[in-house]
Design a protein around this motif. Structure first.
Motif, PDB file in Angstrom:
ATOM      1  N   ASP A 222       0.831  -1.207   0.000  1.00 44.76           N
ATOM      2  CA  ASP A 222       0.000   0.000   0.000  1.00 44.76           C
ATOM      3  C   ASP A 222       0.866   1.258   0.000  1.00 44.76           C
ATOM      4  OD1 ASP A 222      -2.262  -1.589   0.017  1.00 44.76           O
ATOM      5  OD2 ASP A 222      -2.717  -1.239   2.145  1.00 44.76           O
ATOM      6  N   PHE A 223       1.953   1.234   0.791  1.00 41.56           N
ATOM      7  CA  PHE A 223       2.837   2.403   0.800  1.00 41.56           C
ATOM      8  C   PHE A 223       3.432   2.640  -0.583  1.00 41.56           C
ATOM      9  CE2 PHE A 223       7.053   4.187   0.708  1.00 41.56           C
ATOM     10  CZ  PHE A 223       6.774   5.463   1.186  1.00 41.56           C
ATOM     11  N   TRP A 224       3.992   1.583  -1.205  1.00 42.75           N
ATOM     12  CA  TRP A 224       4.647   1.764  -2.497  1.00 42.75           C
ATOM     13  C   TRP A 224       3.656   2.146  -3.584  1.00 42.75           C
ATOM     14  CZ3 TRP A 224       9.233   3.263  -2.294  1.00 42.75           C
ATOM     15  CH2 TRP A 224      10.106   2.782  -1.312  1.00 42.75           C
ATOM     16  N   THR A 225       2.418   1.672  -3.470  1.00 47.43           N
ATOM     17  CA  THR A 225       1.375   2.099  -4.412  1.00 47.43           C
ATOM     18  C   THR A 225       1.099   3.589  -4.240  1.00 47.43           C
ATOM     19  OG1 THR A 225       0.382  -0.100  -4.438  1.00 47.43           O
ATOM     20  CG2 THR A 225      -1.026   1.731  -5.120  1.00 47.43           C
ATOM     21  N   THR A 226       0.989   4.024  -2.985  1.00 47.48           N
ATOM     22  CA  THR A 226       0.768   5.444  -2.693  1.00 47.48           C
ATOM     23  C   THR A 226       1.937   6.282  -3.201  1.00 47.48           C
ATOM     24  OG1 THR A 226      -0.554   4.897  -0.753  1.00 47.48           O
ATOM     25  CG2 THR A 226       0.379   7.116  -0.824  1.00 47.48           C
ATOM     26  N   PHE A 227       3.161   5.824  -2.934  1.00 48.05           N
ATOM     27  CA  PHE A 227       4.348   6.536  -3.402  1.00 48.05           C
ATOM     28  C   PHE A 227       4.336   6.628  -4.931  1.00 48.05           C
ATOM     29  CE2 PHE A 227       8.833   6.640  -4.762  1.00 48.05           C
ATOM     30  CZ  PHE A 227       9.256   7.774  -4.090  1.00 48.05           C
ATOM     31  N   GLY A 228       4.025   5.523  -5.590  1.00 45.21           N
ATOM     32  CA  GLY A 228       3.977   5.502  -7.051  1.00 45.21           C
ATOM     33  C   GLY A 228       2.948   6.473  -7.614  1.00 45.21           C
TER      34      GLY A 228
ATOM     35  N   ARG B  47      18.075   1.779  -4.740  1.00 42.97           N
ATOM     36  CA  ARG B  47      17.218   1.080  -3.784  1.00 42.97           C
ATOM     37  C   ARG B  47      16.593   2.064  -2.800  1.00 42.97           C
ATOM     38  NH1 ARG B  47      17.420  -4.006  -5.941  1.00 42.97           N
ATOM     39  NH2 ARG B  47      19.402  -5.070  -5.658  1.00 42.97           N
ATOM     40  N   MET B  48      15.312   1.879  -2.592  1.00 44.52           N
ATOM     41  CA  MET B  48      14.603   2.590  -1.536  1.00 44.52           C
ATOM     42  C   MET B  48      14.072   1.519  -0.594  1.00 44.52           C
ATOM     43  SD  MET B  48      12.614   5.620  -3.599  1.00 44.52           S
ATOM     44  CE  MET B  48      12.018   4.609  -4.956  1.00 44.52           C
ATOM     45  N   LYS B  49      14.316   1.703   0.684  1.00 46.01           N
ATOM     46  CA  LYS B  49      13.943   0.695   1.672  1.00 46.01           C
ATOM     47  C   LYS B  49      13.144   1.367   2.787  1.00 46.01           C
ATOM     48  CE  LYS B  49      16.189  -3.141   4.034  1.00 46.01           C
ATOM     49  NZ  LYS B  49      17.460  -3.775   4.318  1.00 46.01           N
ATOM     50  N   THR B  50      12.047   0.733   3.165  1.00 44.61           N
ATOM     51  CA  THR B  50      11.217   1.244   4.258  1.00 44.61           C
ATOM     52  C   THR B  50      11.077   0.141   5.305  1.00 44.61           C
ATOM     53  OG1 THR B  50       9.212   0.548   3.086  1.00 44.61           O
ATOM     54  CG2 THR B  50       9.915   2.827   2.784  1.00 44.61           C
ATOM     55  N   GLU B  51      11.376   0.484   6.529  1.00 44.28           N
ATOM     56  CA  GLU B  51      11.333  -0.486   7.627  1.00 44.28           C
ATOM     57  C   GLU B  51      10.549   0.082   8.801  1.00 44.28           C
ATOM     58  OE1 GLU B  51      12.437  -3.567   7.412  1.00 44.28           O
ATOM     59  OE2 GLU B  51      13.338  -3.289   5.433  1.00 44.28           O
ATOM     60  N   ARG B  52      10.578  -0.635   9.919  1.00 43.04           N
ATOM     61  CA  ARG B  52       9.881  -0.189  11.140  1.00 43.04           C
ATOM     62  C   ARG B  52      10.563   1.008  11.802  1.00 43.04           C
ATOM     63  NH1 ARG B  52       6.104  -3.799  12.381  1.00 43.04           N
ATOM     64  NH2 ARG B  52       6.479  -5.960  11.832  1.00 43.04           N
ATOM     65  N   ASP B  53      11.876   1.086  11.712  1.00 46.96           N
ATOM     66  CA  ASP B  53      12.586   2.121  12.451  1.00 46.96           C
ATOM     67  C   ASP B  53      13.508   2.983  11.597  1.00 46.96           C
ATOM     68  OD1 ASP B  53      14.300   0.050  11.948  1.00 46.96           O
ATOM     69  OD2 ASP B  53      15.096  -0.091  13.968  1.00 46.96           O
ATOM     70  N   PHE B  54      13.511   2.755  10.299  1.00 44.97           N
ATOM     71  CA  PHE B  54      14.320   3.603   9.418  1.00 44.97           C
ATOM     72  C   PHE B  54      13.834   3.475   7.982  1.00 44.97           C
ATOM     73  CE2 PHE B  54      16.424  -0.409   8.668  1.00 44.97           C
ATOM     74  CZ  PHE B  54      16.849  -0.329   7.355  1.00 44.97           C
ATOM     75  N   ILE B  55      14.262   4.448   7.177  1.00 41.28           N
ATOM     76  CA  ILE B  55      14.091   4.375   5.736  1.00 41.28           C
ATOM     77  C   ILE B  55      15.439   4.722   5.118  1.00 41.28           C
ATOM     78  CG2 ILE B  55      11.630   4.871   5.693  1.00 41.28           C
ATOM     79  CD1 ILE B  55      12.315   7.764   5.072  1.00 41.28           C
ATOM     80  N   SER B  56      15.648   4.242   3.908  1.00 39.05           N
ATOM     81  CA  SER B  56      16.906   4.559   3.240  1.00 39.05           C
ATOM     82  C   SER B  56      16.688   4.632   1.735  1.00 39.05           C
ATOM     83  CB  SER B  56      17.982   3.520   3.569  1.00 39.05           C
ATOM     84  OG  SER B  56      17.641   2.258   3.032  1.00 39.05           O
ATOM     85  N   ILE B  57      17.615   5.328   1.111  1.00 34.50           N
ATOM     86  CA  ILE B  57      17.648   5.420  -0.344  1.00 34.50           C
ATOM     87  C   ILE B  57      19.113   5.403  -0.736  1.00 34.50           C
ATOM     88  CG2 ILE B  57      17.530   7.939  -0.273  1.00 34.50           C
ATOM     89  CD1 ILE B  57      16.048   7.762  -3.006  1.00 34.50           C
ATOM     90  N   GLY B  58      19.425   4.733  -1.823  1.00 34.10           N
ATOM     91  CA  GLY B  58      20.814   4.713  -2.219  1.00 34.10           C
ATOM     92  C   GLY B  58      21.094   3.976  -3.500  1.00 34.10           C
TER      93      GLY B  58
ATOM     94  N   TYR C  42      10.819  11.819 -19.656  1.00 33.30           N
ATOM     95  CA  TYR C  42      10.014  10.616 -19.902  1.00 33.30           C
ATOM     96  C   TYR C  42       9.257  10.177 -18.657  1.00 33.30           C
ATOM     97  CZ  TYR C  42      13.106  10.296 -23.935  1.00 33.30           C
ATOM     98  OH  TYR C  42      13.814  10.571 -25.066  1.00 33.30           O
ATOM     99  N   ARG C  43       8.230   9.375 -18.877  1.00 32.45           N
ATOM    100  CA  ARG C  43       7.512   8.747 -17.777  1.00 32.45           C
ATOM    101  C   ARG C  43       8.399   7.661 -17.190  1.00 32.45           C
ATOM    102  NH1 ARG C  43       1.572   6.136 -18.201  1.00 32.45           N
ATOM    103  NH2 ARG C  43       1.922   5.131 -16.224  1.00 32.45           N
ATOM    104  N   ILE C  44       8.341   7.494 -15.862  1.00 32.09           N
ATOM    105  CA  ILE C  44       9.258   6.567 -15.206  1.00 32.09           C
ATOM    106  C   ILE C  44       8.564   5.887 -14.032  1.00 32.09           C
ATOM    107  CG2 ILE C  44      10.194   8.376 -13.720  1.00 32.09           C
ATOM    108  CD1 ILE C  44      12.948   7.038 -14.028  1.00 32.09           C
ATOM    109  N   ASN C  45       8.945   4.659 -13.763  1.00 31.89           N
ATOM    110  CA  ASN C  45       8.439   3.927 -12.604  1.00 31.89           C
ATOM    111  C   ASN C  45       9.416   4.203 -11.459  1.00 31.89           C
ATOM    112  OD1 ASN C  45       7.674   2.089 -10.650  1.00 31.89           O
ATOM    113  ND2 ASN C  45       7.489   0.371 -12.071  1.00 31.89           N
ATOM    114  N   TRP C  46       9.146   5.236 -10.691  1.00 31.63           N
ATOM    115  CA  TRP C  46      10.076   5.698  -9.666  1.00 31.63           C
ATOM    116  C   TRP C  46      10.329   4.658  -8.590  1.00 31.63           C
ATOM    117  CZ3 TRP C  46      12.928   9.812 -10.554  1.00 31.63           C
ATOM    118  CH2 TRP C  46      12.462  10.789 -11.431  1.00 31.63           C
ATOM    119  N   GLN C  47       9.305   3.951  -8.135  1.00 31.40           N
ATOM    120  CA  GLN C  47       9.481   3.026  -7.023  1.00 31.40           C
ATOM    121  C   GLN C  47      10.223   1.755  -7.438  1.00 31.40           C
ATOM    122  OE1 GLN C  47       6.600   3.806  -8.490  1.00 31.40           O
ATOM    123  NE2 GLN C  47       5.031   2.254  -8.260  1.00 31.40           N
TER     124      GLN C  47
END
Length: 152
Positions: free
Chosen positions: A13-19, A48-59, A31-36
């Protein structure tokens, strides 16, 4: 505590919302892009984008099986470090030859934010606000330097 199915559903649900939130944003080339599910177009190099219980990261994650080639890719990114950090407007953490969750050796260039929880829907605006400008900046950076990696 959530069951595995509940955890999976919340993340989905989060990644759908983000998308949906990112859908109107074009890539650096317009161009159109699939960001997630960003595709770099270079084997063994991932955003990579990562979502967890106590942190998020991108890299940026370099996953080449050969440690020496992985290091070569990493060193190529080091050559572009000033350009990357100028685009991101912040420094990121650089880690050569770390272990991922599956025990594979990877190298990462990433930004981590502690204290946000993907399982708390109230944190979603802050998570999106963290991820959005950084993935857009990574895309702009990659549009300029990708050719340097295509020949490695």
């Amino acid at each position: 505590m959530y069951s595995a199915a509940e955890s999976s559903k919340i993340r989905q649900d989060f990644w759908t919302t983000f998308g949906q939130y990112m859908k109107p944003v074009p890539s650096a080339q317009g161009y159109r892009i699939n960001w997630q599910n960003y595709k770099t177009g270079v084997k063994d190099v991932y955003f990579r984008m990562k979502t967890e219980r106590d942190f998020i990261s991108i890299g940026i994650e370099i996953c080449h099986r050969d440690d020496e080639l992985q290091q070569l890719y990493f060193e190529q990114f080091v050559e572009f470090r000033k350009l990357l950090e100028a685009e991101l407007e912040e420094p990121w953490d650089w880690q050569l030859h770390q272990f991922d969750d599956l025990g594979k050796v990877v190298s990462r260039i990433q930004k981590v934010k502690i204290g946000l929880n993907v399982f708390d829907q109230n944190d979603w605006p802050a998570i999106i606000s963290f991820l959005k400008p950084r993935i857009i900046a990574l895309n702009a950076f990659w549009a300029n330097i990708k050719p340097a990696f295509e020949d490695l």
